[in-house]
Motif scaffolding. Structure first.
Motif, short mmCIF file in Angstrom:
data_model
loop_
_atom_site.label_atom_id
_atom_site.label_comp_id
_atom_site.label_asym_id
_atom_site.label_seq_id
_atom_site.Cartn_x
_atom_site.Cartn_y
_atom_site.Cartn_z
N THR A 67 5.06 2.13 -1.29
CA THR A 67 5.38 1.23 -0.19
C THR A 67 6.16 0.02 -0.68
N LEU A 107 1.24 -6.01 0.17
CA LEU A 107 1.62 -4.66 -0.20
C LEU A 107 1.08 -4.34 -1.59
N ASP A 131 4.01 -3.60 7.35
CA ASP A 131 5.36 -3.03 7.39
C ASP A 131 6.15 -3.60 8.56
#
Length: 944
Positions: free
Chosen positions: A689, A684, A647
């Motif tokens: 997310t 990911l 992230d």
């Protein structure tokens, strides 16, 4: 003649005899008075009295003898002659009463000018040798000193000094002898008793200092050598420590400065158990007080050495060298405090001379190596902590290098930084310590350096007021080498290490050690105050190098120099392993600052039309190179932390892409966006997310302007939309696609001068917008859950209304027909949603009659006993942009994300509320449409 058996009885006897003595004196019966006095003085022969009790008796006796002396002086020579009386009292039977009476009569006789003063004084001091009991002899000679205080010859300072010196020498011998009386088991109690009597001996040195006044020749040739000889010869621990302390305290600072070498050499010949550092510290305090007074008297002096033509530090350094050679047995517990005291002196007398400090630290380093690192105890570690972090020192320093005529005070922050920069031995000592101690010291150093509110340290308030003109100049880093040394000091905190703390048990572990010794394998994002401090250090260094120094020595780092320093920081912090996730964002942020500074330089060159292609090319290449450095930093985070920071890495790439776009560097911006998509594709996996990441990417892309060339923008937004359409969950697909529709409908950015209606080069493609909305509608319609399907359709309706308002139908391709059709579809789905509720508690009217009533409310047929009617109208649950349910608190304005519904009564009620979210959402949308009809006629043909 016997004495009383208890101190209380002795006091009673003395008072009785005093009363009788005074009565006889009033009747002029001198002989009878002397007889009572002799009996009274017999009580001072008691060998069983403690020093404290003996002193109590002595005070009462002294007052009585004072009355006798007054009578003798007043009646001489009318009623008696003191010369005859002086001979008479020598026939007293016991030696103690005899000598007290001799001193009383003799000193009374000295008050008259015709008295043979020197003969009487010599006789009295010689006769005092007759009492060799330590306690009785001490008090007797103390009595002699008190009685002769104002009666010594005024014109013969040599005789007076010899008289007091003779008395001092004998008193010291008696005092030392007291230690060796009695059994060995009482040695400690005798030491305590001796310390109770030490003031008697010290008073002689006080008297001596008053006698010689400012006669330095007498002090150096006669007084000091004799006193020091007695100190050395007695070989007594208590006596040597006390007398040297008194010498340092009672004689003048000028005397100490001119005999400094002699005083220091004396400490080399003392009892090995004597605490040398206490003596030296006392001497250092006196010298520092001296220089403080000198600065108060002459504040314009450029250097403390202007007051004395001698090298004070050099004298102490020679002494330390000799001490280390002759006393190799001196422990670290004794040696380190001694060094600390000399450091204080050096800082006071030579505030700008860091070479002195380096020499002192080198001596400590050598002593530590000789002592053996393995032999360092926990107590010694505490000493090193105080030494290296300057916990015990008040760093009051007068700067002689300032431009101002007034002395200014260097802050502790400046001092610590200069120490790190100029004293290599300091770093070497730190490196010898265990890792836990190193981290504690570095932690304290960073606290000092980065504390913006670090106060100037003063020894005392008067000097603080004296130095009203303080050094307010900010600390400025002068060269790359200073940064390199600072970073090398910080390596214990930077480098990742695992394992338990050194030399510490589990019971001693504290919160600092927990953070100091975190395992490298730990990947949780727990707030680490140490790493946070290191991140702040990066900003502090860069801010300090970019700050301009005012005054004669102007220091301003070039862009290239700052870049070099930042690269130096990066190469140091890369050793942190997994901890780079805390520190590298700070490095990247400072790269961004330098990038903007470089861009401003380029803009300046263009604005001023500087015809220097080489210079422009240099900064242009430097700008691109710095983006490469940033990319390298991001890759380093990924390589060090693997997938634990995806992230962070994604956001850093997007922020870099945005920055490059703002600087019109489209190709670089495209590369960073590509890196972001690579992270999305490879790292990911969670659908939620991924949706959040796509929203963030879409937000960043929608604000770009430089990517329109070379079809960069078109390829990126198509890629973003395709990723959105491939999400695992259909509701996520739907939201991602309709959000991506904004990528084909650019909006104004006022910060760069864009304005709706005036700017005509917006990137807008209504057909693609409609395609995205249609695609998302198809996905929403295909969802089996009617509740989610209805909610998504309403969200799509809101997007359609946005485009309908902000563009013509010809541009957006969002027609009224399309919106009306979507509304009808929503109504049909809401009707289906009603049919799912077997309790018939959702609505009161048929879905065919669904519309906005006059009071803008959807009525409910919920029965009163159901208890959920108010919840139907006033649900406190909303839906976020990513589909997350959010429970609202209307009382305090807070909200809570709902991750799941609990199978309880309250959870069932909340689940019941969720069914009404699409209804209330649609209701609000319909209310908005009706409200817009008053300002936009187009909304009148939209039927709700």
């Amino acid at each position: 003649m016997a004495y009383a058996d208890t101190p209380e009885n002795a006091i009673s006897v003395i008072k009785q005899r005093t009363a009788l003595m005074n009565r006889c004196l009033s009747q002029h019966k001198l002989m009878e008075s002397l007889q009572h006095t002799s009996i009274m003085l017999t009580e001072l022969r008691n060998p069983n009295l403690s020093p404290k009790k003996y002193y109590e008796l002595y005070v009462i006796v002294f007052d009585s003898l004072t009355n006798l002396s007054t009578y003798l002086i007043e009646n001489h020579p009318q009623n008696h002659h003191l010369a005859d009386l002086y001979e008479l009292v020598q026939y007293t039977g016991n030696v103690v009463p005899r000598l007290y009476l001799m001193i009383t009569v003799g000193t009374s006789y000295l008050a008259f000018n015709d008295a043979p003063k020197m003969e009487i004084l010599k006789d009295m001091i010689e006769m005092c040798r007759g009492v060799q009991n330590p306690t009785r002899g001490l008090f007797l000679r103390y009595y002699l000193s008190q009685r002769t205080k104002e009666l010594l010859p005024e014109d013969d300072s040599l005789f007076n000094s010899q008289f007091i010196m003779n008395n001092f020498i004998e008193m010291n011998k008696l005092w030392v002898r007291l230690q060796h009386q009695g059994p060995l088991r009482e040695r400690e109690s005798r030491t305590r008793e001796r310390k109770e009597l030490q003031i008697l001996v010290g008073s002689q040195l006080v008297r001596l200092s008053q006698i010689i006044d400012d006669n330095f020749q007498m002090y150096r040739q006669d007084i000091l050598p004799t006193i020091l000889e007695q100190v050395i010869q007695c070989r007594d621990l208590v006596s040597q420590e006390y007398l040297l302390d008194v010498i340092c305290q009672v004689f003048t600072d000028e005397f100490h400065l001119k005999t400094l070498d002699t005083l220091l050499q004396t400490t080399l010949h003392l009892n090995p158990d004597v605490s040398i550092n206490k003596i030296v510290l006392t001497l250092v305090d006196r010298l520092n007080d001296y220089i403080t007074r000198q600065l108060e008297e002459e504040p314009n002096a450029t250097s403390p050495n202007a007051y004395l033509d001698m090298d004070v530090f050099g004298t102490f350094w020679d002494y330390l060298t000799l001490l280390n050679h002759e006393r190799p047995d001196l422990s670290l517990q004794q040696f380190i405090p001694l060094i600390e005291s000399i450091i204080v002196l050096s800082l006071k007398w030579y505030p700008d001379n860091f070479e002195n400090l380096n020499k002192l630290f080198e001596l400590v380093l050598q002593k530590t190596k000789d002592y053996g690192q393995k032999n360092i105890s926990l107590e010694s570690e505490h000493l090193f902590l105080n030494l290296l972090s300057f916990e015990n020192n008040k760093l009051q320093m007068s700067s002689s290098s300032t431009a101002s005529s007034n002395q200014s005070i260097i802050s502790k922050k400046h001092f610590i930084f200069q120490l790190i920069s100029k004293c290599q031995a300091y770093k070497n000592i730190l490196a010898l310590q265990n890792i836990t101690l190193q981290k504690k010291v570095v932690n304290k150093i960073l606290d000092i350096l980065m504390d913006a509110d670090t106060e100037e340290l003063t020894d005392n308030e008067p000097e603080s007021k004296l130095h009203s003109s303080r050094d307010t100049t900010h600390l400025v880093i002068e060269d790359k080498l200073q940064v390199q040394r600072l970073l090398s000091i910080c390596e214990p905190l930077i480098i990742s290490r695992s394992g338990p703390p050194t030399n510490a048990t589990s019971s001693e572990t504290n919160i600092d050690e927990v953070f100091f010794n975190r395992h490298d394998e730990e990947e949780s994002w727990i707030l680490d105050p140490i790493q946070e401090k290191l991140a702040n250090l990066i900003h502090w260094i860069m801010n300090t190098t970019s700050r301009k120094q005012t005054g004669e020595n102007k220091i301003q780092f070039s862009l290239e120099a700052q870049l070099e320093i930042l690269l130096l920081i990066k190469s140091s912090f890369i050793k942190g392993g997994i901890n780079v996730k805390y520190t590298f964002p700070a490095i990247i942020t400072n790269f961004w600052k330098l990038i903007r500074k470089c861009h401003l330089i380029l803009q300046y060159l263009l604005k001023k039309r500087v015809n220097n292609k080489t210079l422009s090319s240099h900064y242009s290449n430097l700008l691109k190179q710095m983006f490469k450095f940033v990319s390298r930093c991001i890759n380093d985070i990924f390589n060090s932390c693997n997938n634990s920071c995806t992230d962070l890495i994604l956001k850093l790439n997007l922020q870099c892409a945005t920055l490059a776009d703002q600087l019109q560097l489209g190709e670089i911006s495209y590369d960073f966006f590509s890196q972001a998509f690579t992270i999305f594709e490879e790292s990911l996996s969670d659908s939620k997310t991924q949706l959040q990441a796509l929203i963030y990417i879409a937000q960043s892309l929608q604000k770009t302007r430089s990517l329109y060339k070379e079809t960069y923008y078109d390829s990126l937004i198509v890629r973003c939309t395709l990723h959105g359409s491939k999400l695992l969950k259909k509701q996520d697909q739907c939201r991602a696609v309709y959000l991506c529709s904004h990528l084909w409908w650019a909006t104004e950015i006022s910060n760069i001068g864009e304005e709706e209606g005036i700017t005509d080069n917006f990137f807008r493609d209504g057909k693609r917008v409609l395609e995205c909305l249609q695609r998302s509608l198809r996905v929403a319609d295909s969802i089996m859950d009617n509740e989610q399907s209805c909610e998504l359709m309403i969200e799509i309706l809101n997007r359609c209304l946005y485009y309908f308002i902000h563009g013509d139908e010809a541009e957006t391709h969002i027609s009224m027909k399309y919106i009306n059709g979507l509304i009808e579809l929503i109504k049909t789905n809401l009707k289906s949603l009603k049919l799912e509720d077997n309790s018939t508690s959702m609505m009161t009217n048929s879905m065919n009659d669904l519309h906005i009533t006059g009071d803008n409310n959807i009525k409910s047929n919920t029965s009163p006993e159901d208890g959920s009617g108010s919840a139907d109208r006033d649900t406190n649950v909303a839906v976020g942009s990513d589909g997350t349910y959010i429970q609202l608190n209307t009382l305090n304005g807070s909200s809570t994300i709902i991750h799941g519904i609990v199978a309880t009564a309250s959870g069932s009620k909340l689940l019941h509320q969720l069914k009404y979210i699409p209804i209330h959402h649609f209701q609000r949308t319909c209310e908005y449409i009706e409200g817009q009809r008053e300002v936009d006629d187009r909304f009148k043909v939209i039927y709700v």
